[in-house]
Design an enzyme around this catalytic site. Sequence first.
Site, PDB file in Angstrom:
ATOM      1  N   LYS A   1      39.224  -8.437  11.485  1.00 49.44           N
ATOM      2  CA  LYS A   1      39.518  -9.880  11.461  1.00 49.44           C
ATOM      3  C   LYS A   1      40.986  -9.974  11.061  1.00 49.44           C
ATOM      4  CE  LYS A   1      37.138 -14.071  10.120  1.00 49.44           C
ATOM      5  NZ  LYS A   1      37.179 -14.769  11.401  1.00 49.44           N
TER       6      LYS A   1
HETATM    7  N1  PMP Z   1      33.804 -13.703  16.655  1.00 55.36           N
HETATM    8  C1  PMP Z   1      34.990 -14.148  16.245  1.00 55.36           C
HETATM    9  C2  PMP Z   1      36.183 -13.930  17.112  1.00 55.36           C
HETATM   10  C3  PMP Z   1      35.116 -14.807  15.011  1.00 55.36           C
HETATM   11  O1  PMP Z   1      36.301 -15.252  14.582  1.00 55.36           O
HETATM   12  C4  PMP Z   1      33.958 -15.000  14.222  1.00 55.36           C
HETATM   13  C5  PMP Z   1      34.066 -15.736  12.911  1.00 55.36           C
HETATM   14  N2  PMP Z   1      34.353 -14.875  11.856  1.00 55.36           N
HETATM   15  C6  PMP Z   1      32.732 -14.519  14.696  1.00 55.36           C
HETATM   16  C7  PMP Z   1      32.694 -13.875  15.922  1.00 55.36           C
HETATM   17  C8  PMP Z   1      31.487 -14.670  13.880  1.00 55.36           C
HETATM   18  O2  PMP Z   1      31.525 -13.837  12.749  1.00 55.36           O
HETATM   19  P1  PMP Z   1      30.781 -14.200  11.417  1.00 55.36           P
HETATM   20  O3  PMP Z   1      29.367 -14.509  11.783  1.00 55.36           O
HETATM   21  O4  PMP Z   1      30.898 -12.992  10.583  1.00 55.36           O
HETATM   22  O5  PMP Z   1      31.466 -15.381  10.830  1.00 55.36           O
END
Ligand code: PMP
Length: 310
Positions: free
Chosen positions: A163
Amino acid sequence: MVEPEFKKAPKVWLDGKLIPWEEANVHLGSHTVQYGLGVFEGIRAYKQDDGSTAIFRLQEHIQRLFSSAHILGMELPVTEEAVIEACCQVVRSSGMDSCYLRPTAFYGQGQMGLGALNNPVHVAVAAWAWGRYLGDEGMRKGTRAHVSSWQRMSAKSFLVKGKVTGQYVNSILAKREARAAGCDEAILLDEFGLVAEASGENIFIVEKNVIFTPPRSAPILDGITRDAIIHLARDMGYTVVEQSFTRGTLYCADECFFTGTAAEVTPVREVDGRAIGKGERGPVTAALQDSFFKTVRGSNPRRLSWLTKV
Ligand code: PMP
């Protein structure tokens, strides 16, 4: 769709201290401001059915923050435990019983060049109240999405499992294009034309009561909500298959939904002007939403370990 409510918490945790939001500033010469080399997380704290507040899957989010930093080769000057405690402190000092948390690690001032190695790393945790990321109506009736002209970043060029701050330019371009086209969200295909994920969510489809989502080997963020939904769906007796699918398969699915910390579990009723299933929230999506919201509010005895009381 308008952007959801944004009410900031009064205190930000920065490098070990709680300081007023207004004082949590970053200098223009900070390396991350210039080049986007940083990492972050998005986490939600929920009011529990017993009146307390708990953070959903806090440990997993902080582990992912450290993994994102690890794959960049960025050394964080704090322990996972310290960031976990920082998140709890920010929620406790916020006066809110539910909020969204944003831990960030970024490079500060020092050298300006791309090759800079020794700039200090700062770690911060901010929080704000955030409503339904894809709207209240979207949550009940389903959102409208389109397949983006932007491709999800390839693992050949980017660290797609991280991320990473600067990588979000890809998501922002896709999100802005979707909004300009009158949609709520963008779905990105990978370099092979397979459905990858949305700009800030993972994607699922349902076909004849079987749930499909692209595998972890696809160029997707390893979503923590994705993982939660896979577990909850299996707890409920559904078969979940981690397998890539094409745009045509998506169009013909009985149901489609997005998962993410901000978007939680949001149904998709239309893609590229085509109704998905009956063009409304489907029964499997509704059942999973129900299970998800019970779980985050502390009413699923099997998954209490996913909650950290503040
Ligand atoms: N894909 C992307 C590109 C994201 O930014 C997110 C948000 N964090 C997610 C998927 C979903 O991840 P999570 O469920 O861990 O928030």
